[in-house]
Design a protein around this motif. Structure first.
Motif, mmCIF file in Angstrom:
data_model
loop_
_atom_site.group_PDB
_atom_site.id
_atom_site.type_symbol
_atom_site.label_atom_id
_atom_site.label_comp_id
_atom_site.label_asym_id
_atom_site.label_seq_id
_atom_site.Cartn_x
_atom_site.Cartn_y
_atom_site.Cartn_z
ATOM 1 N N ALA A 135 1.075 -1.178 0.036
ATOM 2 C CA ALA A 135 -0.017 0.069 0.069
ATOM 3 C C ALA A 135 0.793 1.469 -0.046
ATOM 4 N N TYR A 136 2.049 1.256 0.769
ATOM 5 C CA TYR A 136 2.898 2.408 0.753
ATOM 6 C C TYR A 136 3.508 2.535 -0.535
ATOM 7 N N GLN A 137 3.853 1.505 -1.055
ATOM 8 C CA GLN A 137 4.654 1.806 -2.358
ATOM 9 C C GLN A 137 3.461 2.250 -3.523
ATOM 10 N N GLU A 138 2.456 1.855 -3.575
ATOM 11 C CA GLU A 138 1.480 2.323 -4.520
ATOM 12 C C GLU A 138 1.147 3.930 -4.186
ATOM 13 N N GLN A 139 1.169 4.242 -2.658
ATOM 14 C CA GLN A 139 0.909 5.562 -2.667
ATOM 15 C C GLN A 139 1.862 6.527 -2.935
ATOM 16 N N MET A 140 3.155 5.894 -2.815
ATOM 17 C CA MET A 140 4.393 6.853 -3.018
ATOM 18 C C MET A 140 4.463 6.881 -4.495
ATOM 19 N N ALA A 141 4.325 5.866 -5.380
ATOM 20 C CA ALA A 141 4.148 5.903 -6.514
ATOM 21 C C ALA A 141 3.142 6.954 -7.256
ATOM 22 N N ALA A 142 1.990 6.985 -6.614
ATOM 23 C CA ALA A 142 1.067 7.998 -6.966
ATOM 24 C C ALA A 142 1.188 9.381 -6.800
ATOM 25 N N ASP B 270 -1.479 16.673 0.268
ATOM 26 C CA ASP B 270 -2.682 15.827 1.141
ATOM 27 C C ASP B 270 -2.206 14.550 0.991
ATOM 28 N N GLN B 271 -1.783 14.053 -0.323
ATOM 29 C CA GLN B 271 -1.286 12.767 -0.492
ATOM 30 C C GLN B 271 -0.164 12.342 0.499
ATOM 31 N N ALA B 272 0.709 13.376 0.751
ATOM 32 C CA ALA B 272 1.978 13.242 1.577
ATOM 33 C C ALA B 272 1.629 12.956 2.917
ATOM 34 N N PHE B 273 0.499 13.901 3.343
ATOM 35 C CA PHE B 273 0.219 13.702 4.796
ATOM 36 C C PHE B 273 -0.617 12.543 5.251
ATOM 37 N N GLN B 274 -1.331 12.040 3.942
ATOM 38 C CA GLN B 274 -1.916 10.659 4.143
ATOM 39 C C GLN B 274 -0.913 9.409 4.576
ATOM 40 N N LEU B 275 0.135 9.691 3.700
ATOM 41 C CA LEU B 275 1.350 8.736 3.846
ATOM 42 C C LEU B 275 1.639 8.827 5.242
ATOM 43 N N LEU B 276 2.193 9.777 5.913
ATOM 44 C CA LEU B 276 2.558 10.154 7.205
ATOM 45 C C LEU B 276 1.676 9.418 8.074
ATOM 46 N N ALA B 277 0.383 9.920 8.091
ATOM 47 C CA ALA B 277 -0.763 9.473 8.949
ATOM 48 C C ALA B 277 -0.937 8.114 8.897
ATOM 49 N N LEU B 278 -1.182 7.603 7.796
ATOM 50 C CA LEU B 278 -1.850 6.301 7.558
ATOM 51 C C LEU B 278 -0.743 4.866 7.577
ATOM 52 N N GLN B 279 0.513 5.316 7.125
ATOM 53 C CA GLN B 279 1.428 4.373 6.795
ATOM 54 C C GLN B 279 2.565 4.298 7.667
ATOM 55 N N ALA B 280 2.610 5.494 8.435
ATOM 56 C CA ALA B 280 3.690 5.614 9.650
ATOM 57 C C ALA B 280 4.977 5.194 8.896
ATOM 58 N N PRO B 281 5.607 5.830 7.960
ATOM 59 C CA PRO B 281 6.705 5.402 7.332
ATOM 60 C C PRO B 281 7.993 5.692 8.143
ATOM 61 N N VAL B 282 8.859 4.800 8.085
ATOM 62 C CA VAL B 282 10.344 5.166 8.988
ATOM 63 C C VAL B 282 11.628 5.057 7.999
ATOM 64 N N ALA B 283 12.684 5.659 8.791
ATOM 65 C CA ALA B 283 13.993 5.534 7.863
ATOM 66 C C ALA B 283 13.807 5.968 6.362
ATOM 67 N N ASP C 119 11.728 5.364 4.120
ATOM 68 C CA ASP C 119 10.278 5.534 3.620
ATOM 69 C C ASP C 119 9.899 7.064 4.017
ATOM 70 N N LEU C 120 10.353 7.294 5.272
ATOM 71 C CA LEU C 120 10.074 8.593 5.851
ATOM 72 C C LEU C 120 10.849 9.829 4.925
ATOM 73 N N ARG C 121 11.877 9.643 4.641
ATOM 74 C CA ARG C 121 12.798 10.492 3.823
ATOM 75 C C ARG C 121 12.342 10.597 2.648
ATOM 76 N N SER C 122 11.286 9.836 1.816
ATOM 77 C CA SER C 122 10.647 9.982 0.669
ATOM 78 C C SER C 122 9.558 10.876 0.793
ATOM 79 N N VAL C 123 8.812 10.534 1.856
ATOM 80 C CA VAL C 123 7.683 11.439 2.083
ATOM 81 C C VAL C 123 7.987 12.831 2.201
ATOM 82 N N VAL C 124 9.024 13.109 3.268
ATOM 83 C CA VAL C 124 9.500 14.410 3.405
ATOM 84 C C VAL C 124 9.915 15.006 2.462
#
Length: 220
Positions: A4-11, A61-74, A76-81
């Motif tokens: 799910a994280y990979q799909e949302q990040m690609a989106a 909003d997509q980035a905030f959803q990744l932070l809130a719903l996927q709780a990325p670390v390391a 993954d968190l770097r990619s979202v930021v």
């Protein structure tokens, strides 16, 4: 969860790529409006700018959803930021295209560019669009090798920007202070547009590797 994280990040990266494509198209139209004195086209760029702002909000909003719903670390968190930072860079590119269009509108029906510099801006516009296209590609493929190559692609823009000052400082310049101010500001807009494309590439390098381009070069 990982899928799910990979799909949302690609989106998110796809949305960012679409935004870059849009601001590149806006700069192409703004350049045409500038060169041809096309008021209708300048107004179109100005009115369409709201679309970029809306897409920026959607990407955030997509980035905030990744932070809130996927709780990325390391990594993954770097990619979202990095995604948040990329939205900011693309926003600024859109604002620069808007500035070019506004200059074209403000001076209408007068010709903005003296003949001596029109060719420079035609080429700067072409390079700006090319850089935006390359930025879209690296956003979508996340290939840091492509991103490193893009970082060198603004050298031609920098050269053109420097040459503009040579033309304006020449004793043959006969177009007055107002034209010189317009040319100076417009040259800066194109140069900054290219700079933000390069910053996108830098952020993709960090997003993909966790290292700055300088650190990668040192390691090699």
């Amino acid at each position: 969860m990982r899928d799910a994280y990979q799909e949302q990040m690609a989106a998110l990266n796809k949305a960012l790529g679409d935004m870059v494509d849009e601001v590149g198209a806006a700069m192409a139209q703004a350049t045409q409006a500038l060169l041809e004195g096309d008021l209708e086209l300048a107004e179109e760029v100005i009115s369409n700018h709201d679309s970029v702002a809306e897409k920026s909000a959607e990407a955030e909003d997509q980035a905030f959803q990744l932070l809130a719903l996927q709780a990325p670390v390391a990594g993954d968190l770097r990619s979202v930021v990095s995604g948040f930072q990329l939205v900011s860079e693309i926003d600024r590119m859109g604002a620069l295209a808007l500035h070019v269009a506004k200059v074209a509108r403000r001076r209408h029906p007068a010709k903005v560019l003296p003949d001596e510099v029109a060719g420079y801006f035609e080429e700067m516009g072409r390079l700006a669009v090319e850089l935006a296209q390359n930025a879209r590609r690296v956003l979508e493929n996340q290939d840091y090798h492509d991103a490193l190559t893009l970082m060198d692609d603004d050298d031609a823009m920098d050269d053109l920007h420097r040459h503009l000052f040579t033309v304006m400082m020449d004793r043959e310049w006969s177009h007055g202070v107002a034209a010189a101010v317009d040319v100076t500001l417009l040259g800066r807009y194109y140069e900054r547009f290219a700079d933000h494309a390069v910053l996108i590439a830098r952020r993709v390098v960090f997003q993909a590797t966790g290292k700055t381009p300088e650190q990668l070069l040192e390691a090699s």
